[in-house]
Design a protein around this motif. Structure first.
Motif, PDB file in Angstrom:
ATOM      1  N   LYS A 231      37.110  27.549  33.729  1.00  0.00           N
ATOM      2  CA  LYS A 231      38.157  28.096  32.847  1.00  0.00           C
ATOM      3  C   LYS A 231      37.951  29.596  32.649  1.00  0.00           C
ATOM      4  N   GLN A 232      36.672  29.944  32.493  1.00  0.00           N
ATOM      5  CA  GLN A 232      36.319  31.351  32.290  1.00  0.00           C
ATOM      6  C   GLN A 232      36.659  32.186  33.537  1.00  0.00           C
ATOM      7  N   VAL A 233      36.373  31.610  34.714  1.00  0.00           N
ATOM      8  CA  VAL A 233      36.694  32.299  35.974  1.00  0.00           C
ATOM      9  C   VAL A 233      38.193  32.587  36.031  1.00  0.00           C
ATOM     10  N   LYS A 234      38.980  31.581  35.697  1.00  0.00           N
ATOM     11  CA  LYS A 234      40.442  31.722  35.760  1.00  0.00           C
ATOM     12  C   LYS A 234      40.906  32.823  34.812  1.00  0.00           C
ATOM     13  N   GLN A 235      40.350  32.779  33.597  1.00  0.00           N
ATOM     14  CA  GLN A 235      40.761  33.743  32.582  1.00  0.00           C
ATOM     15  C   GLN A 235      40.389  35.179  32.978  1.00  0.00           C
ATOM     16  N   GLU A 236      39.174  35.311  33.490  1.00  0.00           N
ATOM     17  CA  GLU A 236      38.697  36.657  33.782  1.00  0.00           C
ATOM     18  C   GLU A 236      39.212  37.229  35.101  1.00  0.00           C
ATOM     19  N   THR A 237      39.305  36.392  36.136  1.00  0.00           N
ATOM     20  CA  THR A 237      39.647  36.933  37.467  1.00  0.00           C
ATOM     21  C   THR A 237      41.101  36.668  37.859  1.00  0.00           C
ATOM     22  N   GLY A 238      41.744  35.721  37.215  1.00  0.00           N
ATOM     23  CA  GLY A 238      43.113  35.364  37.602  1.00  0.00           C
ATOM     24  C   GLY A 238      43.161  34.422  38.798  1.00  0.00           C
ATOM     25  N   LEU A 239      41.999  34.077  39.356  1.00  0.00           N
ATOM     26  CA  LEU A 239      41.999  33.115  40.470  1.00  0.00           C
ATOM     27  C   LEU A 239      42.383  31.738  39.938  1.00  0.00           C
ATOM     28  N   LEU A 240      43.034  30.947  40.769  1.00  0.00           N
ATOM     29  CA  LEU A 240      43.238  29.548  40.412  1.00  0.00           C
ATOM     30  C   LEU A 240      41.893  28.852  40.604  1.00  0.00           C
ATOM     31  N   VAL A 241      41.688  27.732  39.917  1.00  0.00           N
ATOM     32  CA  VAL A 241      40.370  27.092  40.009  1.00  0.00           C
ATOM     33  C   VAL A 241      40.492  25.598  40.297  1.00  0.00           C
TER      34      VAL A 241
ATOM     35  N   ASP B 114      38.955  40.299  46.810  1.00  0.00           N
ATOM     36  CA  ASP B 114      39.783  40.217  48.011  1.00  0.00           C
ATOM     37  C   ASP B 114      41.015  39.358  47.715  1.00  0.00           C
ATOM     38  N   PRO B 115      42.208  39.952  47.815  1.00  0.00           N
ATOM     39  CA  PRO B 115      43.416  39.194  47.461  1.00  0.00           C
ATOM     40  C   PRO B 115      43.691  38.003  48.378  1.00  0.00           C
ATOM     41  N   ARG B 116      42.968  37.936  49.521  1.00  0.00           N
ATOM     42  CA  ARG B 116      43.186  36.775  50.391  1.00  0.00           C
ATOM     43  C   ARG B 116      42.641  35.498  49.758  1.00  0.00           C
ATOM     44  N   VAL B 117      41.668  35.650  48.846  1.00  0.00           N
ATOM     45  CA  VAL B 117      41.123  34.457  48.165  1.00  0.00           C
ATOM     46  C   VAL B 117      42.080  34.083  47.039  1.00  0.00           C
ATOM     47  N   PHE B 118      42.596  32.873  47.075  1.00  0.00           N
ATOM     48  CA  PHE B 118      43.623  32.476  46.114  1.00  0.00           C
ATOM     49  C   PHE B 118      43.109  31.465  45.096  1.00  0.00           C
ATOM     50  N   VAL B 119      42.231  30.597  45.558  1.00  0.00           N
ATOM     51  CA  VAL B 119      41.703  29.555  44.660  1.00  0.00           C
ATOM     52  C   VAL B 119      40.181  29.609  44.707  1.00  0.00           C
ATOM     53  N   TYR B 120      39.567  29.458  43.540  1.00  0.00           N
ATOM     54  CA  TYR B 120      38.104  29.422  43.453  1.00  0.00           C
ATOM     55  C   TYR B 120      37.680  27.964  43.337  1.00  0.00           C
ATOM     56  N   ARG B 121      36.777  27.561  44.228  1.00  0.00           N
ATOM     57  CA  ARG B 121      36.272  26.187  44.182  1.00  0.00           C
ATOM     58  C   ARG B 121      34.865  26.181  43.591  1.00  0.00           C
ATOM     59  N   GLY B 122      34.508  25.100  42.945  1.00  0.00           N
ATOM     60  CA  GLY B 122      33.144  24.944  42.482  1.00  0.00           C
ATOM     61  C   GLY B 122      32.900  23.473  42.190  1.00  0.00           C
TER      62      GLY B 122
END
Ligand code: PEP
Ligand code: MN
Length: 363
Positions: A77-87, A45-53
């Motif tokens: 780091k892997q999430v950012k690389q694979e999905t393009g989401l900011l983390v 969903d493009p509305r999600v811009f940043v991934y938190r964890g």
């Protein structure tokens, strides 16, 4: 007193953001699988811009899951690389901050317990000095706007300009429907004192339960907040922390679909005219309110003098209790909120007693 600090608008550092800023992801990262799977679903969903964890978890009491630690940064780091989401993740001391910067995370946030401690905030700020980090500051657990602002100022003083406040509610002093009391007044106060600070809402930690997320999120947009941070887990039922408040990515999307995003202003002459008319009615009603209060105070003054002449105390508890009950039920009949009327008359009564004792003590 308002504080003018150098804060860059979100649009300047996230030029691709077209909607309110939405940060979503699990309360805690638990396994590589859980971190990646949740991120892949959220990234649809493009509305999600940043991934938190959460990687280092501040728990109220020791013994529960305290976070997976440094290895979680690799997953981000892997999430950012694979999905393009900011983390992003929470940092609670200098070492976390160093590690998070080294891992190249896009967003760091200071948790509510840390914001309450100026020592911790300063230690984090010292590590951030000279960097271009994006730093979000949750409100402290206690409803102290000055403490919240103090943390933001400490970061500003070391040169951080990409700052965001996060409203996550305050520790309640009695049993409430929500896990953390959303004192919207604190947000209004922060906005008044730091008008250029973007502020987002964390409905998850306010709610404590999934069922309340939607009403709190809508309220945040109604108040003109700039975005949301919502906890989302691929399978909340087995989350190691905050299980009751997390949403599956699919449920998060459903919640987002229902939210109405409001604008602070619209370019519409008819709307502006109508609003202007309603506001001028409010202005004249407020003048009437003040005139009534002033006449009431004049009567209080006479009562004070009369009590003084007859040597009677300013406060008569039975009269006060009776008055309060009557006003609250009369107010309810006029569709006024019970608590509002109670607080209003408490204030009016307090000042009436002050006035009467002043008269009694005067020579
Ligand atoms: C969190 O975001 O998971 C968290 C611990 O939040 P807070 O600092 O608001 O309690
Ligand atoms: Mn949490």
């Amino acid at each position: 007193m308002g504080v003018e600090i150098d804060i860059k608008p979100i649009k300047e550092w996230l030029p691709k953001l077209n909607n309110p800023l939405l940060i979503a992801g699990p309360c805690s990262l638990e396994t590589e699988e859980q971190a990646m799977d949740t991120a892949r679903q959220l990234a649809k969903d493009p509305r999600v811009f940043v991934y938190r964890g959460g990687v280092w978890k501040p728990r109220t009491r020791p013994g529960s899951f305290e976070g997976i630690g440094t290895v979680g940064l690799e997953w981000l780091k892997q999430v950012k690389q694979e999905t393009g989401l900011l983390v992003g993740t929470e940092v609670a001391n200098a070492q976390h901050t160093e590690e998070a910067l080294k891992a190249g995370l896009d967003v760091l946030w200071i948790g509510a317990r840390s914001t309450a401690s100026p020592f911790v905030v300063q230690e984090i700020a010292d590590v951030l000095k000279g960097t271009d980090a994006v730093v979000m500051v949750k409100n402290p657990v206690n409803p102290d706007t000055q403490l919240w602002m103090g943390a933001i100022e400490r970061l500003s003083k070391v040169g951080i300009t990409k700052l965001v406040g996060i409203h996550r509610g305050f520790t309640p002093f009695r049993e409430t429907k929500y896990r953390n009391y959303p004192n919207w007044q604190s947000f209004i106060e922060l906005r008044r004192l730091m008008p250029n600070l973007p502020v987002i809402c964390d409905p998850s930690h306010i709610a404590g339960k999934r069922e309340y997320l939607s009403e709190i999120s809508q309220k945040a947009f109604d108040m003109g907040m700039d975005g949301l941070m919502i906890e989302s887990h691929r399978d909340p039922s087995c989350a190691l922390s905050d299980a009751a408040q997390q949403l599956t990515p699919a449920d998060l999307f459903k919640l987002l679909d229902k939210l109405v995003i409001r604008n602070e202003k619209v370019d519409n002459k008819q709307f502006e005219d109508q609003l202007e008319m309603l506001r001028s009615r409010i202005d004249s009603l407020d003048t009437e309110l003040l005139e009534i209060l002033s006449s009431r105070m004049e009567v209080v003054r006479q009562i004070g003098q009369y009590k003084k002449d007859n040597n009677v105390t300013a406060l008569q508890m039975s009269r006060w209790t009776e008055l309060m009950n009557k006003r609250v039920s009369a107010g309810e009949k006029m569709n006024l909120n019970r608590t509002f009327v109670q607080i209003l008359f408490q204030l009016i009564h307090e000042d009436s007693v002050r006035m009467q004792t002043e008269i009694m003590d005067a020579e």
